[in-house]
Design an enzyme around this catalytic site. Structure first.
Site, PDB file in Angstrom:
ATOM      1  N   ASP A  10      -4.658  -2.106 -10.006  1.00 17.05           N
ATOM      2  CA  ASP A  10      -4.087  -3.294  -9.256  1.00 17.05           C
ATOM      3  C   ASP A  10      -3.614  -4.228 -10.411  1.00 17.05           C
ATOM      4  O   ASP A  10      -3.880  -5.241 -10.703  1.00 17.05           O
ATOM      5  CB  ASP A  10      -4.853  -3.934  -8.359  1.00 17.05           C
ATOM      6  CG  ASP A  10      -5.036  -3.039  -7.015  1.00 17.05           C
ATOM      7  OD1 ASP A  10      -4.208  -2.445  -6.733  1.00 17.05           O
ATOM      8  OD2 ASP A  10      -6.236  -3.035  -6.577  1.00 17.05           O
ATOM      9  N   LYS A  32      -5.270   4.720  -8.412  1.00 13.86           N
ATOM     10  CA  LYS A  32      -4.344   4.509  -7.287  1.00 13.86           C
ATOM     11  C   LYS A  32      -3.274   3.545  -7.753  1.00 13.86           C
ATOM     12  O   LYS A  32      -3.596   2.492  -8.384  1.00 13.86           O
ATOM     13  CB  LYS A  32      -5.333   3.781  -6.407  1.00 13.86           C
ATOM     14  CG  LYS A  32      -4.361   3.185  -5.123  1.00 13.86           C
ATOM     15  CD  LYS A  32      -5.495   2.800  -4.049  1.00 13.86           C
ATOM     16  CE  LYS A  32      -5.929   1.396  -3.999  1.00 13.86           C
ATOM     17  NZ  LYS A  32      -4.914   0.377  -3.682  1.00 13.86           N
ATOM     18  N   ASP A  59      -0.438   4.267  -3.166  1.00 13.39           N
ATOM     19  CA  ASP A  59      -0.676   3.580  -1.977  1.00 13.39           C
ATOM     20  C   ASP A  59       0.407   2.387  -1.577  1.00 13.39           C
ATOM     21  O   ASP A  59       0.462   1.504  -1.556  1.00 13.39           O
ATOM     22  CB  ASP A  59      -1.859   2.847  -2.340  1.00 13.39           C
ATOM     23  CG  ASP A  59      -2.581   2.000  -1.082  1.00 13.39           C
ATOM     24  OD1 ASP A  59      -2.094   2.148  -0.061  1.00 13.39           O
ATOM     25  OD2 ASP A  59      -3.476   1.102  -1.440  1.00 13.39           O
ATOM     26  N   LEU A  60       1.386   3.161  -0.581  1.00 17.66           N
ATOM     27  CA  LEU A  60       2.428   2.516  -0.277  1.00 17.66           C
ATOM     28  C   LEU A  60       2.649   1.971   1.179  1.00 17.66           C
ATOM     29  O   LEU A  60       3.437   1.165   1.899  1.00 17.66           O
ATOM     30  CB  LEU A  60       3.956   3.078  -0.657  1.00 17.66           C
ATOM     31  CG  LEU A  60       4.249   3.152  -2.159  1.00 17.66           C
ATOM     32  CD1 LEU A  60       5.478   3.720  -2.286  1.00 17.66           C
ATOM     33  CD2 LEU A  60       4.005   1.956  -3.090  1.00 17.66           C
ATOM     34  N   LYS A  61       1.789   2.705   1.959  1.00 19.26           N
ATOM     35  CA  LYS A  61       1.537   2.486   3.033  1.00 19.26           C
ATOM     36  C   LYS A  61       2.694   2.411   4.186  1.00 19.26           C
ATOM     37  O   LYS A  61       3.222   1.504   4.740  1.00 19.26           O
ATOM     38  CB  LYS A  61       0.776   1.150   3.547  1.00 19.26           C
ATOM     39  CG  LYS A  61      -0.725   1.008   2.923  1.00 19.26           C
ATOM     40  CD  LYS A  61      -1.393  -0.261   3.157  1.00 19.26           C
ATOM     41  CE  LYS A  61      -2.843  -0.154   2.700  1.00 19.26           C
ATOM     42  NZ  LYS A  61      -2.793  -0.618   1.062  1.00 19.26           N
ATOM     43  N   LEU A  62       3.362   3.490   4.528  1.00 22.13           N
ATOM     44  CA  LEU A  62       4.710   3.554   4.982  1.00 22.13           C
ATOM     45  C   LEU A  62       4.368   3.389   6.593  1.00 22.13           C
ATOM     46  O   LEU A  62       3.623   3.606   6.869  1.00 22.13           O
ATOM     47  CB  LEU A  62       5.464   4.755   4.771  1.00 22.13           C
ATOM     48  CG  LEU A  62       6.351   5.074   3.337  1.00 22.13           C
ATOM     49  CD1 LEU A  62       5.254   5.070   2.123  1.00 22.13           C
ATOM     50  CD2 LEU A  62       7.173   6.005   3.097  1.00 22.13           C
ATOM     51  N   ASP A  64       7.454   2.907   9.284  1.00 23.25           N
ATOM     52  CA  ASP A  64       9.162   2.705   9.638  1.00 23.25           C
ATOM     53  C   ASP A  64       9.422   3.911  10.687  1.00 23.25           C
ATOM     54  O   ASP A  64       8.333   4.357  11.669  1.00 23.25           O
ATOM     55  CB  ASP A  64       9.863   2.775   8.442  1.00 23.25           C
ATOM     56  CG  ASP A  64      11.250   2.047   8.576  1.00 23.25           C
ATOM     57  OD1 ASP A  64      12.139   2.253   9.662  1.00 23.25           O
ATOM     58  OD2 ASP A  64      11.624   1.479   7.798  1.00 23.25           O
ATOM     59  N   PRO A  66      10.391   7.264  12.363  1.00 23.25           N
ATOM     60  CA  PRO A  66      10.099   8.703  11.927  1.00 23.25           C
ATOM     61  C   PRO A  66      10.979   9.176  10.946  1.00 23.25           C
ATOM     62  O   PRO A  66      10.694   9.699   9.627  1.00 23.25           O
ATOM     63  CB  PRO A  66      10.009   9.475  13.178  1.00 23.25           C
ATOM     64  CG  PRO A  66       9.754   8.607  14.422  1.00 23.25           C
ATOM     65  CD  PRO A  66      10.308   7.309  13.798  1.00 23.25           C
ATOM     66  N   ASN A  67      12.513   9.336  11.126  1.00 25.18           N
ATOM     67  CA  ASN A  67      13.438   9.763  10.257  1.00 25.18           C
ATOM     68  C   ASN A  67      13.506   9.064   8.846  1.00 25.18           C
ATOM     69  O   ASN A  67      13.481  10.031   7.705  1.00 25.18           O
ATOM     70  CB  ASN A  67      14.829   9.425  10.764  1.00 25.18           C
ATOM     71  CG  ASN A  67      15.729  10.194  10.106  1.00 25.18           C
ATOM     72  OD1 ASN A  67      15.792  11.533   9.855  1.00 25.18           O
ATOM     73  ND2 ASN A  67      17.023   9.353   9.597  1.00 25.18           N
ATOM     74  N   THR A 119      -8.739  -3.862   7.011  1.00 26.20           N
ATOM     75  CA  THR A 119      -9.760  -4.615   7.085  1.00 26.20           C
ATOM     76  C   THR A 119      -9.421  -6.135   7.277  1.00 26.20           C
ATOM     77  O   THR A 119     -10.333  -6.690   7.533  1.00 26.20           O
ATOM     78  CB  THR A 119     -10.792  -4.206   5.986  1.00 26.20           C
ATOM     79  OG1 THR A 119      -9.940  -4.396   4.889  1.00 26.20           O
ATOM     80  CG2 THR A 119     -11.284  -3.115   6.039  1.00 26.20           C
ATOM     81  N   ARG A 181     -19.061  -1.456  -4.483  1.00 22.18           N
ATOM     82  CA  ARG A 181     -19.627  -2.364  -5.670  1.00 22.18           C
ATOM     83  C   ARG A 181     -20.796  -1.574  -6.010  1.00 22.18           C
ATOM     84  O   ARG A 181     -21.519  -1.096  -5.364  1.00 22.18           O
ATOM     85  CB  ARG A 181     -20.025  -3.750  -5.007  1.00 22.18           C
ATOM     86  CG  ARG A 181     -18.671  -4.454  -4.548  1.00 22.18           C
ATOM     87  CD  ARG A 181     -17.763  -4.885  -5.868  1.00 22.18           C
ATOM     88  NE  ARG A 181     -16.545  -5.457  -5.362  1.00 22.18           N
ATOM     89  CZ  ARG A 181     -15.323  -5.022  -5.216  1.00 22.18           C
ATOM     90  NH1 ARG A 181     -15.169  -3.720  -5.273  1.00 22.18           N
ATOM     91  NH2 ARG A 181     -14.193  -5.695  -5.169  1.00 22.18           N
ATOM     92  N   GLN A 190     -14.637  -8.700  -0.985  1.00 20.29           N
ATOM     93  CA  GLN A 190     -14.847  -7.706  -0.055  1.00 20.29           C
ATOM     94  C   GLN A 190     -15.997  -8.193   0.692  1.00 20.29           C
ATOM     95  O   GLN A 190     -16.873  -8.966   0.177  1.00 20.29           O
ATOM     96  CB  GLN A 190     -15.286  -6.382  -0.972  1.00 20.29           C
ATOM     97  CG  GLN A 190     -13.987  -5.908  -1.760  1.00 20.29           C
ATOM     98  CD  GLN A 190     -13.189  -4.941  -0.715  1.00 20.29           C
ATOM     99  OE1 GLN A 190     -13.192  -4.883   0.204  1.00 20.29           O
ATOM    100  NE2 GLN A 190     -12.274  -4.293  -1.528  1.00 20.29           N
ATOM    101  N   ARG A 211     -11.776  -3.501  -9.187  1.00 18.13           N
ATOM    102  CA  ARG A 211     -12.314  -4.567 -10.245  1.00 18.13           C
ATOM    103  C   ARG A 211     -13.619  -4.197 -10.786  1.00 18.13           C
ATOM    104  O   ARG A 211     -13.886  -4.359 -12.211  1.00 18.13           O
ATOM    105  CB  ARG A 211     -12.573  -5.970  -9.462  1.00 18.13           C
ATOM    106  CG  ARG A 211     -11.019  -6.582  -9.376  1.00 18.13           C
ATOM    107  CD  ARG A 211     -10.976  -7.620  -8.426  1.00 18.13           C
ATOM    108  NE  ARG A 211     -11.225  -6.948  -7.036  1.00 18.13           N
ATOM    109  CZ  ARG A 211     -11.109  -7.941  -5.763  1.00 18.13           C
ATOM    110  NH1 ARG A 211     -11.159  -8.958  -5.951  1.00 18.13           N
ATOM    111  NH2 ARG A 211     -11.423  -7.335  -4.639  1.00 18.13           N
TER     112      ARG A 211
END
Ligand code: C5P
Length: 232
Positions: A10, A32, A59-62, A64, A66-67, A119, A181, A190, A211
């Protein structure tokens, strides 16, 4: 199923992430790359880290229609990432389209995993903001089953949920688990955390650790400790 430690890089610039990864001389951690770094540096950062010999979880968490997701997944597949993800809330039709887009002409493809409920979403927010009345655990397990039925490879979840997900979706369904952790480390922001050893015991397939490694005085030693506790 090969267990592995994925290091959440990150960082907000190429310089920072390259500086960090160049500390690793003897091993090539699974990396990641999240939205912050990807939006700052673009797809070249993926090519560069890949060239250094690392596996990449993008990790872009699409989420939208479907197409659009199908076409975007095709781009990520051509970028040669090893794992990518989307929101299960996009529906089974979106997940199926994503898999189609991700699959290369030779039949190979990156792993595709789903985010169920973030989360950061509480049961109260789910009910009041999203009008989802069911208990959050039930929603998470239902989304996991939808991901499994759509042909996805697994989900992101808490290590504490990994056993339950395997019971419901099978032991081959991958659990990728953040919130890790060291027993003697700082928890930070967290809430429900688990040690690498405990995550192994519960059955996580991949732990995502940020971290505790990136902010450690000796990141290589911290990474090795994670690997030895989790992979053994
Ligand atoms: O630094 P830390 O180990 O907390 O980083 C965990 C990583 O996993 C971060 O990149 C965070 O965005 C991600 N993550 C998470 N919890 C989720 C989903 C993703 O911590 N539920």
């Amino acid at each position: 199923m090969g267990k592995d430690v994925i290091v959440a890089c990150d960082f907000s610039s190429k310089q920072e992430v390259i500086n960090f990864l160049s500390k690793f001389k003897d091993e090539k951690p699974y990396v990641k790359i999240g939205m912050e770094l990807f939006y700052a540096e673009g797809p070249d950062i993926v090519r560069e880290i890949k060239k250094m010999g690392h596996k990449i979880f993008l990790d872009l968490k699409l989420h939208d229609i479907p197409n659009t997701v199908k076409k975007s997944m095709n781009v990520l597949s051509n970028l040669d990432v090893d794992m990518c993800n989307l929101h299960a809330a996009g529906t089974k039709a979106m997940m199926e389209a994503a898999l189609e887009g991700l699959t290369r002409p030779d039949g190979t493809r990156p792993l595709l995993i789903a985010v169920t409920q973030l989360t950061s979403t509480s049961e109260e927010r789910m009910r009041d903001d999203l009008l989802i009345e069911r208990p959050i655990d039930e929603v998470v397990m239902h989304y996991a089953k939808n991901a499994k039925d759509s042909g996805l490879d697994g989900i992101v979840c808490s290590p504490l949920e990994a056993g339950k997900v395997h019971d419901l979706c099978g032991s081959g369904f991958i659990t990728v688990t953040p919130g890790v952790r060291f027993a003697d480390g700082e928890v930070g922001d967290q809430v429900r955390v688990t040690t690498p050893a405990k995550a192994k015991e519960i059955g996580s397939d991949y732990i995502v650790v940020g971290r505790p490694i990136t902010a450690a005085e000796d990141p290589v030693a911290a990474y090795r400790r994670c690997v030895s506790e989790f992979v053994g």
